[in-house]
Write a protein that holds these residues in place. Structure first.
Motif, mmCIF file in Angstrom:
data_model
loop_
_atom_site.group_PDB
_atom_site.id
_atom_site.type_symbol
_atom_site.label_atom_id
_atom_site.label_comp_id
_atom_site.label_asym_id
_atom_site.label_seq_id
_atom_site.Cartn_x
_atom_site.Cartn_y
_atom_site.Cartn_z
ATOM 1 N N ILE A 28 0.830 -1.203 0.000
ATOM 2 C CA ILE A 28 0.000 0.000 0.000
ATOM 3 C C ILE A 28 0.869 1.259 0.000
ATOM 4 O O ILE A 28 0.534 2.246 -0.656
ATOM 5 N N ALA A 32 0.523 4.140 -2.705
ATOM 6 C CA ALA A 32 0.170 5.481 -2.222
ATOM 7 C C ALA A 32 1.203 6.534 -2.590
ATOM 8 O O ALA A 32 0.890 7.726 -2.600
ATOM 9 N N ILE A 40 -6.023 8.694 -1.487
ATOM 10 C CA ILE A 40 -5.773 7.926 -0.264
ATOM 11 C C ILE A 40 -7.019 7.932 0.612
ATOM 12 O O ILE A 40 -7.422 6.892 1.142
ATOM 13 N N HIS A 43 -9.545 5.503 -0.816
ATOM 14 C CA HIS A 43 -9.210 4.103 -0.512
ATOM 15 C C HIS A 43 -9.494 3.786 0.958
ATOM 16 O O HIS A 43 -10.006 2.709 1.270
ATOM 17 N N LEU A 44 -9.169 4.709 1.835
ATOM 18 C CA LEU A 44 -9.452 4.498 3.254
ATOM 19 C C LEU A 44 -10.959 4.407 3.483
ATOM 20 O O LEU A 44 -11.427 3.504 4.185
ATOM 21 N N SER A 47 -12.208 1.090 2.286
ATOM 22 C CA SER A 47 -11.812 -0.022 3.162
ATOM 23 C C SER A 47 -12.612 -0.015 4.458
ATOM 24 O O SER A 47 -12.957 -1.079 4.984
ATOM 25 N N TRP A 86 -4.362 1.380 5.464
ATOM 26 C CA TRP A 86 -4.673 2.675 4.856
ATOM 27 C C TRP A 86 -4.682 3.787 5.893
ATOM 28 O O TRP A 86 -4.305 4.926 5.608
#
Length: 109
Positions: A28, A32, A40, A43-44, A47, A86
């Protein structure tokens, strides 16, 4: 929208995901490196949503069947670790909140 002030609580930065799954963190981090803060954060956010879904599936199977399937257990663990990884990356980039980075857009058709 997500309202979290510090991602350290997810990542347990000093002792957590970097110890339990260093390969995921390295993968990751490499991804990133070329991402913006917005990417970012996205993606966080994804997740976190996936981890929540997996936790709900786990709780449902445990309550209805008495135990969860191996696949559900693995999914829940994987998505927990993904959130932690993340979160760590976000913390390293100085992102301490998703507020302002992820904005709900409502489209009227």
């Amino acid at each position: 929208m997500f309202y979290t002030s510090a991602f350290d609580e997810f990542a347990c930065v000093p002792c957590g995901i970097t110890v339990t799954n260093p390969a995921m963190v390295a993968r990751i981090r490499a991804q990133a490196a070329a991402m913006s803060d917005y990417e970012i954060a996205a993606h966080l956010g994804n997740s976190i949503a996936s981890s929540t879904d997996a936790a709900h599936a786990l709780a449902w199977e445990q309550s209805q069947l008495g135990e969860a399937s191996a696949e559900t257990l693995v999914d829940a663990e994987y998505f927990e670790e993904l959130v932690a990884a993340w979160s760590l990356i976000a913390s390293e980039r100085g992102i301490d909140s998703l507020d302002g980075l992820l904005i709900d857009v409502v489209a009227v058709h």
